[in-house]
Design a protein around this motif. Structure first.
Motif, PDB file in Angstrom:
ATOM      1  N   THR A 143       0.786  -1.215  -0.058  1.00  0.00           N
ATOM      2  CA  THR A 143      -0.010  -0.157   0.040  1.00  0.00           C
ATOM      3  C   THR A 143       0.934   1.364  -0.009  1.00  0.00           C
ATOM      4  OG1 THR A 143      -1.745  -1.178   1.163  1.00  0.00           O
ATOM      5  CG2 THR A 143      -1.910   1.217   1.137  1.00  0.00           C
ATOM      6  N   ASP A 144       0.301   2.109  -0.695  1.00  0.00           N
ATOM      7  CA  ASP A 144       1.418   3.478  -0.721  1.00  0.00           C
ATOM      8  C   ASP A 144       0.701   4.278   0.341  1.00  0.00           C
ATOM      9  OD1 ASP A 144       2.585   5.795  -1.214  1.00  0.00           O
ATOM     10  OD2 ASP A 144       1.130   6.697  -3.003  1.00  0.00           O
ATOM     11  N   LEU A 145       1.835   4.445   1.522  1.00  0.00           N
ATOM     12  CA  LEU A 145       1.610   5.051   2.683  1.00  0.00           C
ATOM     13  C   LEU A 145       2.214   6.292   2.798  1.00  0.00           C
ATOM     14  CD1 LEU A 145       2.260   1.909   4.928  1.00  0.00           C
ATOM     15  CD2 LEU A 145       0.099   2.700   4.140  1.00  0.00           C
ATOM     16  N   GLU A 146       2.916   6.799   1.815  1.00  0.00           N
ATOM     17  CA  GLU A 146       3.655   8.088   1.720  1.00  0.00           C
ATOM     18  C   GLU A 146       2.616   9.146   1.955  1.00  0.00           C
ATOM     19  OE1 GLU A 146       7.320   9.680   1.769  1.00  0.00           O
ATOM     20  OE2 GLU A 146       6.819   7.521   1.317  1.00  0.00           O
ATOM     21  N   GLY A 147       3.333   9.884   3.341  1.00  0.00           N
ATOM     22  CA  GLY A 147       2.658  11.021   3.940  1.00  0.00           C
ATOM     23  C   GLY A 147       1.061  10.935   4.442  1.00  0.00           C
ATOM     24  N   ARG A 148       0.789   9.690   4.470  1.00  0.00           N
ATOM     25  CA  ARG A 148      -0.485   9.417   5.057  1.00  0.00           C
ATOM     26  C   ARG A 148      -0.467   9.058   6.658  1.00  0.00           C
ATOM     27  NH1 ARG A 148      -3.677   5.679   0.570  1.00  0.00           N
ATOM     28  NH2 ARG A 148      -3.448   7.231  -1.154  1.00  0.00           N
ATOM     29  N   THR A 149      -1.738   9.069   7.261  1.00  0.00           N
ATOM     30  CA  THR A 149      -1.872   8.922   8.662  1.00  0.00           C
ATOM     31  C   THR A 149      -2.449   7.545   8.621  1.00  0.00           C
ATOM     32  OG1 THR A 149      -1.763  11.272   9.420  1.00  0.00           O
ATOM     33  CG2 THR A 149      -2.874   9.694  11.006  1.00  0.00           C
ATOM     34  N   VAL A 150      -1.954   6.689   9.815  1.00  0.00           N
ATOM     35  CA  VAL A 150      -2.528   5.315   9.711  1.00  0.00           C
ATOM     36  C   VAL A 150      -3.065   5.120  11.056  1.00  0.00           C
ATOM     37  CG1 VAL A 150      -2.121   2.681   9.913  1.00  0.00           C
ATOM     38  CG2 VAL A 150      -0.945   4.290   8.056  1.00  0.00           C
ATOM     39  N   ILE A 151      -4.184   4.604  11.515  1.00  0.00           N
ATOM     40  CA  ILE A 151      -4.552   4.155  12.661  1.00  0.00           C
ATOM     41  C   ILE A 151      -4.515   2.587  12.640  1.00  0.00           C
ATOM     42  CG2 ILE A 151      -6.779   3.847  14.112  1.00  0.00           C
ATOM     43  CD1 ILE A 151      -7.833   6.152  12.738  1.00  0.00           C
ATOM     44  N   ASP A 152      -3.805   2.394  13.909  1.00  0.00           N
ATOM     45  CA  ASP A 152      -3.322   0.933  14.244  1.00  0.00           C
ATOM     46  C   ASP A 152      -4.253   0.474  15.395  1.00  0.00           C
ATOM     47  OD1 ASP A 152      -2.643  -1.668  14.625  1.00  0.00           O
ATOM     48  OD2 ASP A 152      -0.502  -1.212  15.155  1.00  0.00           O
ATOM     49  N   TYR A 153      -5.447  -0.028  14.904  1.00  0.00           N
ATOM     50  CA  TYR A 153      -6.285  -0.369  16.428  1.00  0.00           C
ATOM     51  C   TYR A 153      -6.017  -1.873  16.709  1.00  0.00           C
ATOM     52  CZ  TYR A 153     -10.514   0.550  18.989  1.00  0.00           C
ATOM     53  OH  TYR A 153     -11.425   1.164  20.070  1.00  0.00           O
ATOM     54  N   GLY A 154      -5.823  -1.818  17.971  1.00  0.00           N
ATOM     55  CA  GLY A 154      -5.244  -3.139  18.476  1.00  0.00           C
ATOM     56  C   GLY A 154      -3.750  -3.395  18.516  1.00  0.00           C
ATOM     57  N   CYS A 155      -3.207  -2.465  18.867  1.00  0.00           N
ATOM     58  CA  CYS A 155      -1.518  -2.249  18.178  1.00  0.00           C
ATOM     59  C   CYS A 155      -0.792  -3.323  18.756  1.00  0.00           C
ATOM     60  CB  CYS A 155      -1.013  -0.823  18.261  1.00  0.00           C
ATOM     61  SG  CYS A 155      -1.183  -0.292  20.153  1.00  0.00           S
ATOM     62  N   GLY A 156      -0.881  -4.007  19.946  1.00  0.00           N
ATOM     63  CA  GLY A 156      -0.034  -4.887  20.342  1.00  0.00           C
ATOM     64  C   GLY A 156       1.325  -4.553  20.707  1.00  0.00           C
ATOM     65  N   SER A 157       2.194  -5.254  20.124  1.00  0.00           N
ATOM     66  CA  SER A 157       3.599  -4.982  20.226  1.00  0.00           C
ATOM     67  C   SER A 157       4.120  -3.700  19.242  1.00  0.00           C
ATOM     68  CB  SER A 157       4.501  -6.047  19.532  1.00  0.00           C
ATOM     69  OG  SER A 157       4.084  -6.091  18.156  1.00  0.00           O
ATOM     70  N   GLY A 158       3.154  -3.212  18.331  1.00  0.00           N
ATOM     71  CA  GLY A 158       3.442  -1.919  17.542  1.00  0.00           C
ATOM     72  C   GLY A 158       4.147  -2.394  16.352  1.00  0.00           C
ATOM     73  N   VAL A 159       4.024  -3.734  16.043  1.00  0.00           N
ATOM     74  CA  VAL A 159       4.880  -4.138  14.715  1.00  0.00           C
ATOM     75  C   VAL A 159       4.177  -3.605  13.452  1.00  0.00           C
ATOM     76  CG1 VAL A 159       3.150  -6.151  14.783  1.00  0.00           C
ATOM     77  CG2 VAL A 159       5.547  -6.249  13.472  1.00  0.00           C
ATOM     78  N   LEU A 160       2.765  -3.351  13.440  1.00  0.00           N
ATOM     79  CA  LEU A 160       2.150  -2.686  12.306  1.00  0.00           C
ATOM     80  C   LEU A 160       2.194  -1.232  12.346  1.00  0.00           C
ATOM     81  CD1 LEU A 160      -1.358  -4.669  12.111  1.00  0.00           C
ATOM     82  CD2 LEU A 160       1.196  -5.213  11.125  1.00  0.00           C
ATOM     83  N   ALA A 161       2.410  -0.675  13.342  1.00  0.00           N
ATOM     84  CA  ALA A 161       2.636   0.460  13.425  1.00  0.00           C
ATOM     85  C   ALA A 161       3.893   1.014  13.112  1.00  0.00           C
ATOM     86  CB  ALA A 161       2.308   1.062  14.782  1.00  0.00           C
ATOM     87  N   VAL A 162       5.054   0.318  13.383  1.00  0.00           N
ATOM     88  CA  VAL A 162       6.180   0.664  13.252  1.00  0.00           C
ATOM     89  C   VAL A 162       6.782   0.429  11.777  1.00  0.00           C
ATOM     90  CG1 VAL A 162       8.817   0.067  13.605  1.00  0.00           C
ATOM     91  CG2 VAL A 162       7.051   0.247  15.609  1.00  0.00           C
ATOM     92  N   ALA A 163       6.146  -0.573  11.385  1.00  0.00           N
ATOM     93  CA  ALA A 163       6.307  -0.967   9.964  1.00  0.00           C
ATOM     94  C   ALA A 163       5.832  -0.058   9.099  1.00  0.00           C
ATOM     95  CB  ALA A 163       5.717  -2.500   9.552  1.00  0.00           C
ATOM     96  N   ALA A 164       4.283   0.473   9.124  1.00  0.00           N
ATOM     97  CA  ALA A 164       3.723   1.492   8.549  1.00  0.00           C
ATOM     98  C   ALA A 164       4.464   2.846   8.444  1.00  0.00           C
ATOM     99  CB  ALA A 164       2.291   1.859   9.052  1.00  0.00           C
ATOM    100  N   LEU A 165       5.115   3.220   9.510  1.00  0.00           N
ATOM    101  CA  LEU A 165       6.027   4.511   9.551  1.00  0.00           C
ATOM    102  C   LEU A 165       7.263   4.111   8.862  1.00  0.00           C
ATOM    103  CD1 LEU A 165       5.409   5.141  13.272  1.00  0.00           C
ATOM    104  CD2 LEU A 165       4.979   6.564  11.461  1.00  0.00           C
ATOM    105  N   LYS A 166       7.813   3.009   9.115  1.00  0.00           N
ATOM    106  CA  LYS A 166       9.328   2.857   8.090  1.00  0.00           C
ATOM    107  C   LYS A 166       8.822   2.633   6.769  1.00  0.00           C
ATOM    108  CE  LYS A 166      12.729   1.446  11.202  1.00  0.00           C
ATOM    109  NZ  LYS A 166      13.916   0.812  11.377  1.00  0.00           N
ATOM    110  N   LEU A 167       7.469   2.562   6.456  1.00  0.00           N
ATOM    111  CA  LEU A 167       7.229   2.060   5.001  1.00  0.00           C
ATOM    112  C   LEU A 167       6.778   3.740   4.423  1.00  0.00           C
ATOM    113  CD1 LEU A 167       5.160  -1.186   5.080  1.00  0.00           C
ATOM    114  CD2 LEU A 167       7.464  -0.700   3.768  1.00  0.00           C
ATOM    115  N   GLY A 168       6.880   4.746   5.201  1.00  0.00           N
ATOM    116  CA  GLY A 168       6.567   6.047   4.690  1.00  0.00           C
ATOM    117  C   GLY A 168       5.285   6.511   5.245  1.00  0.00           C
TER     118      GLY A 168
END
Length: 300
Positions: free
Chosen positions: A162-187
């Motif tokens: 997914t094109d995440l560049e410059g976008r804001t992502v809600i990670d609902y049920g973030c747990g360890s933060g793996v999806l949140a951190v991945a989204a930030l590193k992906l842009g």
């Protein structure tokens, strides 16, 4: 420090599914024993490699968690993730401190998700050939999600594509933060992480700091979650909560924004597709093993 040990007796055919569920629920260590041995001393301990099956028909599976783990919450989540487990076969006990986490980490190897994304444990340093990889540094810990469970893998692969560049992502049920951190590193420009477990909030904060993205993540308990419309929402939880939270998620995604849901067993997706079709178009299903991811685009 002590740990909480959850033991349950199950048939060999249930082992893989239960083990994956326990890993996603934050188990620090998982071992298997022969349930048919006459005495505990005769119960050989078996730690299978990837793709290997236990040698016995009936298994005692022991999983270690932090001593503060919610016992009833673990049992409830296991019943959601693996229907058919007998409640009278669950037992808990406190065990003394051992370096279980280190033993788990030593078995945790780099994993790839999609075209660019990798998860590396702290025991493996990126090399010269890794320059083109987007690497999330993450060790197994006390909250959900290291990428090993199919539901987490499905979400990571979706984020990678997914094109995440410059976008804001809600990670609902973030747990360890793996999806949140991945989204930030992906842009992604920013991530809003939400979890009802303060321990998960702390795990997400620590993992964001380790990956150098803590300044771009906001973490909240559900009651403190700022309900505003953002570009993308991803939720890797369970089918029941996903159904209950559908109106909230619809309110949190802007028109044209994207949604990805996982934590769904095959057979549960039909009801969720009908529910989310009230607000989302282009609904699509992806399957890995017995697990499903639903993605879609907010109508309007």
């Amino acid at each position: 420090m002590s740990f909480l040990e959850l033991s349950l007796t199950l048939h060999a055919r249930q082992q893989e599914r239960v083990e994956l569920a326990l890993e996603d629920l934050g188990a620090l260590s998982i071992t298997l024993r022969d349930a048919d041995a006459d005495t505990p001393d005769e119960r050989a301990i078996f730690e299978p490699g990837v793709g290997e099956l236990p040698l016995w028909n009936e298994i005692v599976l022991d999983a270690l968690f932090d001593s503060a783990a919610d016992r009833s919450g673990l049992v409830h989540a296991l019943h959601e993730l693996v229907p058919g487990l007998a409640p009278d076969r669950f037992t808990f006990r406190e065990v003394e401190d051992r370096d279980w986490t280190r033993a788990w980490i030593d078995r945790f190897k780099p994993m790839s998700f999609g075209a660019r994304l990798w998860i590396y444990p702290s025991t493996v340093a990126p090399g010269a050939d890794d320059a083109d990889k987007i690497i999330v540094h993450l060790d197994p810990g006390l909250a959900f999600g290291t990428g090993t469970h199919p539901t987490t893998a499905l979400c990571l692969e979706w984020l990678d594509a997914t094109d995440l560049e410059g976008r804001t992502v809600i990670d609902y049920g973030c747990g360890s933060g793996v999806l949140a951190v991945a989204a930030l590193k992906l842009g992604a420009l920013r991530v809003i992480g939400v979890d009802n477990d303060p321990q998960a909030i702390e795990a997400s904060r620590v993992n964001a700091e380790r990956n150098g993205v803590a300044d771009r993540i906001d973490l909240h308990l559900p009651e403190d979650f700022p309900r505003r419309r953002e570009n993308i929402l991803v939720a890797n939880i369970l089918a029941g909560p996903l159904a209950d939270l559908a109106p909230l998620f619809a309110d949190c995604v802007e028109p044209g924004g994207l949604l990805a849901l996982s934590g769904i067993l095959q057979g549960q997706e039909g009801e969720l597709l009908v529910r989310y079709a009230q607000w989302f178009d282009d609904l699509a299903v992806a399957v890995r093993e017995d697990w499903v991811r639903i993605s879609g685009r907010r109508r309007g």
